[in-house]
Motif scaffolding. Structure first.
Motif, PDB file in Angstrom:
ATOM      1  N   SER A 198       0.683  -1.122  -0.099  1.00 18.69           N
ATOM      2  CA  SER A 198      -0.162   0.071  -0.066  1.00 18.69           C
ATOM      3  C   SER A 198       0.703   1.301   0.052  1.00 18.69           C
TER       4      SER A 198
ATOM      5  N   LYS B 204      -6.076   5.091   1.660  1.00 20.44           N
ATOM      6  CA  LYS B 204      -6.005   3.776   0.952  1.00 20.44           C
ATOM      7  C   LYS B 204      -4.516   3.536   0.550  1.00 20.44           C
ATOM      8  N   THR B 205      -3.527   4.637   0.336  1.00 16.98           N
ATOM      9  CA  THR B 205      -2.100   4.294  -0.010  1.00 16.98           C
ATOM     10  C   THR B 205      -1.376   5.447   0.724  1.00 16.98           C
TER      11      THR B 205
END
Length: 89
Positions: free
Chosen positions: A43, A60-61
């Protein structure tokens, strides 16, 4: 609005949770472990070619950007002002 992070990567500025200086993170053992964990979970996205100046955290990242944290913060701030209809000097 959109925020360009480098290496043709663009994200929505509303998705940004934090923009941090990479040197501050490298000085912290806990932050280094955080980055290693996300790298092993895939990620973490390195946009810098191992020349990161900042870390951009989204839900998310995690992005390693070749642009400085101050540059990214200014870009995000400028776009926020545009969204709110303010004039930039």
């Amino acid at each position: 609005m959109l925020l360009h992070l480098g290496d043709e990567e663009v994200i929505h500025s509303k998705d940004v949770l934090a923009i941090l200086d990479i040197n501050a993170l490298k000085a912290s053992e806990l932050a280094s472990e955080f980055l290693k964990k996300h790298e092993s979970n895939r990620s973490l996205t390195d946009l810098s070619g191992n020349a990161a100046k900042s870390v951009v955290i989204t839900d998310k990242t995690i992005y390693l950007s070749p642009l400085s944290a101050s540059t990214l913060k200014k870009r995000a701030s400028d776009r926020l002002e545009l969204e709110n209809g303010w004039n930039i000097k």
